[in-house]
Design a protein around this motif. Sequence first.
Motif, PDB file in Angstrom:
ATOM      1  N   UNK A 221       2.809 -11.934  -7.453  1.00 30.49           N
ATOM      2  CA  UNK A 221       2.654 -13.165  -6.692  1.00 30.49           C
ATOM      3  C   UNK A 221       3.540 -14.216  -7.346  1.00 30.49           C
ATOM      4  N   UNK A 222       4.267 -14.959  -6.529  1.00 31.05           N
ATOM      5  CA  UNK A 222       5.234 -15.909  -7.055  1.00 31.05           C
ATOM      6  C   UNK A 222       4.856 -17.355  -6.811  1.00 31.05           C
ATOM      7  N   UNK A 223       5.540 -18.247  -7.523  1.00 32.20           N
ATOM      8  CA  UNK A 223       5.367 -19.681  -7.308  1.00 32.20           C
ATOM      9  C   UNK A 223       6.193 -20.165  -6.121  1.00 32.20           C
ATOM     10  N   UNK A 224       7.022 -19.279  -5.578  1.00 28.56           N
ATOM     11  CA  UNK A 224       7.822 -19.543  -4.375  1.00 28.56           C
ATOM     12  C   UNK A 224       8.194 -18.182  -3.808  1.00 28.56           C
ATOM     13  N   UNK A 225       8.796 -18.152  -2.623  1.00 25.41           N
ATOM     14  CA  UNK A 225       9.192 -16.844  -2.104  1.00 25.41           C
ATOM     15  C   UNK A 225      10.399 -16.330  -2.899  1.00 25.41           C
ATOM     16  N   UNK A 226      10.588 -15.038  -2.894  1.00 29.13           N
ATOM     17  CA  UNK A 226      11.568 -14.381  -3.749  1.00 29.13           C
ATOM     18  C   UNK A 226      11.977 -13.073  -3.092  1.00 29.13           C
ATOM     19  N   UNK A 227      12.901 -12.386  -3.723  1.00 34.02           N
ATOM     20  CA  UNK A 227      13.384 -11.088  -3.254  1.00 34.02           C
ATOM     21  C   UNK A 227      13.290 -10.115  -4.420  1.00 34.02           C
ATOM     22  N   UNK A 228      13.052  -8.842  -4.122  1.00 34.06           N
ATOM     23  CA  UNK A 228      13.106  -7.870  -5.208  1.00 34.06           C
ATOM     24  C   UNK A 228      13.690  -6.547  -4.715  1.00 34.06           C
ATOM     25  N   UNK A 229      14.348  -5.858  -5.651  1.00 29.62           N
ATOM     26  CA  UNK A 229      14.900  -4.528  -5.404  1.00 29.62           C
ATOM     27  C   UNK A 229      14.003  -3.520  -6.103  1.00 29.62           C
ATOM     28  N   UNK A 230      13.617  -2.497  -5.382  1.00 30.35           N
ATOM     29  CA  UNK A 230      12.798  -1.431  -5.955  1.00 30.35           C
ATOM     30  C   UNK A 230      13.604  -0.135  -5.998  1.00 30.35           C
ATOM     31  N   UNK A 231      13.373   0.608  -7.067  1.00 32.34           N
ATOM     32  CA  UNK A 231      14.046   1.905  -7.226  1.00 32.34           C
ATOM     33  C   UNK A 231      13.039   2.889  -7.792  1.00 32.34           C
ATOM     34  N   UNK A 232      13.026   4.100  -7.242  1.00 34.03           N
ATOM     35  CA  UNK A 232      12.051   5.109  -7.644  1.00 34.03           C
ATOM     36  C   UNK A 232      12.737   6.437  -7.919  1.00 34.03           C
ATOM     37  N   UNK A 233      12.153   7.210  -8.816  1.00 37.06           N
ATOM     38  CA  UNK A 233      12.604   8.580  -9.062  1.00 37.06           C
ATOM     39  C   UNK A 233      11.436   9.362  -9.633  1.00 37.06           C
ATOM     40  N   UNK A 234      11.439  10.657  -9.372  1.00 36.14           N
ATOM     41  CA  UNK A 234      10.360  11.488  -9.883  1.00 36.14           C
ATOM     42  C   UNK A 234      10.218  12.775  -9.096  1.00 36.14           C
ATOM     43  N   UNK A 235       8.979  13.101  -8.742  1.00 37.29           N
ATOM     44  CA  UNK A 235       8.655  14.398  -8.151  1.00 37.29           C
ATOM     45  C   UNK A 235       9.199  14.565  -6.735  1.00 37.29           C
ATOM     46  N   UNK A 236       9.230  13.486  -5.947  1.00 36.77           N
ATOM     47  CA  UNK A 236       9.683  13.611  -4.563  1.00 36.77           C
ATOM     48  C   UNK A 236      10.279  12.292  -4.087  1.00 36.77           C
ATOM     49  N   UNK A 237      10.771  12.285  -2.854  1.00 41.45           N
ATOM     50  CA  UNK A 237      11.405  11.106  -2.269  1.00 41.45           C
ATOM     51  C   UNK A 237      10.600  10.516  -1.120  1.00 41.45           C
ATOM     52  N   UNK A 238       9.374  10.940  -0.933  1.00 35.38           N
ATOM     53  CA  UNK A 238       8.573  10.482   0.198  1.00 35.38           C
ATOM     54  C   UNK A 238       8.113   9.039  -0.035  1.00 35.38           C
ATOM     55  N   UNK A 239       8.598   8.121   0.787  1.00 30.59           N
ATOM     56  CA  UNK A 239       8.288   6.700   0.606  1.00 30.59           C
ATOM     57  C   UNK A 239       6.779   6.447   0.663  1.00 30.59           C
ATOM     58  N   UNK A 240       6.086   7.176   1.535  1.00 30.48           N
ATOM     59  CA  UNK A 240       4.657   6.930   1.751  1.00 30.48           C
ATOM     60  C   UNK A 240       3.756   7.661   0.762  1.00 30.48           C
ATOM     61  N   UNK A 241       4.328   8.334  -0.239  1.00 32.06           N
ATOM     62  CA  UNK A 241       3.518   9.054  -1.220  1.00 32.06           C
ATOM     63  C   UNK A 241       2.942   8.055  -2.217  1.00 32.06           C
ATOM     64  N   UNK A 242       1.835   7.435  -1.831  1.00 34.84           N
ATOM     65  CA  UNK A 242       1.194   6.398  -2.642  1.00 34.84           C
ATOM     66  C   UNK A 242      -0.303   6.687  -2.740  1.00 34.84           C
ATOM     67  N   UNK A 243      -0.876   6.317  -3.865  1.00 33.82           N
ATOM     68  CA  UNK A 243      -2.323   6.395  -4.044  1.00 33.82           C
ATOM     69  C   UNK A 243      -2.869   4.979  -3.918  1.00 33.82           C
ATOM     70  N   UNK A 244      -3.392   4.664  -2.736  1.00 34.11           N
ATOM     71  CA  UNK A 244      -3.819   3.301  -2.449  1.00 34.11           C
ATOM     72  C   UNK A 244      -5.076   2.935  -3.253  1.00 34.11           C
TER      73      UNK A 244
END
Length: 278
Positions: free
Chosen positions: A248-271
């Motif tokens: 959470x920011x003190x103003x709006x912002x931008x961020x770049x995310x990068x992932x690597x590991x077991x697979x490339x499935x964007x939706x592979x998340x444990x909510x």
Amino acid sequence: MMENRYATHPTDTKSYDTERLRKQFLMEGLFVPGQLNMVYSHVDRLITGGVIPLKEPVKLEADKHDIGADYFLERREIGIVNIGAKGSVIVDGTGYELDNKDGLYVGLGNREVWFKSADALNPARFYLSSAPAHQHYPTEKVAIGRAEPAYLGSLAQSNERTIYKYFHPNGVQSCQLVMGMTLLKPGSMWNTMPSHTHSRRSETYLYFDMPEDGVVFHMMGEPSETRHLVVRNEQAVISPSWSIHSGVGTCHYTFIWAMAGENQEFADMDMIAMQDLR
């Protein structure tokens, strides 16, 4: 310059004070005029870097002791996003012009990569993320207008944002690197909340497009044992597989995310349910 960061156990991390948390997970000083600075994370072997070329181009290289290879991309791939003014990346003699927020994928086996600014007085600022690779994919540019957008969140929840996917299974192909950018709308401050982990891969976040006095409180740690890092403009965070990664920011912002590991499935998340956060 290459800095090493070793993996940590979540039980150990519970005892870290602020200074130790920052030393272990926060990447400061990536962007220094005329230099290439990188951090080697032993979590999924991701290398994160920044380079601001001035009058002279800067070459992508690392000491053989750091990566055990004769040239940087001998056993690696790399994703590049320009967060500054216009510049170019020269890959084995072929130039690719990148405007602000344009991306470039460079695959395994390319021997020489150079970074160049169009104007040394208003330089490019290239953000880099590199992962080990076992297969070659062709070099390909992704202009911000071409990146696949996804519109998420709402102003009522202070998290209205657009996610742009650069390198992913349904776009520009890579071996294991998945990379993109999230832009928050004015009035929105939260990202990745409700939070999640993904135990099959790690992730890095670069926060930018923030004013000098702006900060993001980056939430990390196990869902039942959360911590936070105070992150400023053009600083990045290592997020191991067991950690949440919200902010959470003190103003709006931008961020770049990068992932690597077991697979490339964007939706592979444990909510993580909101009531389970502590």
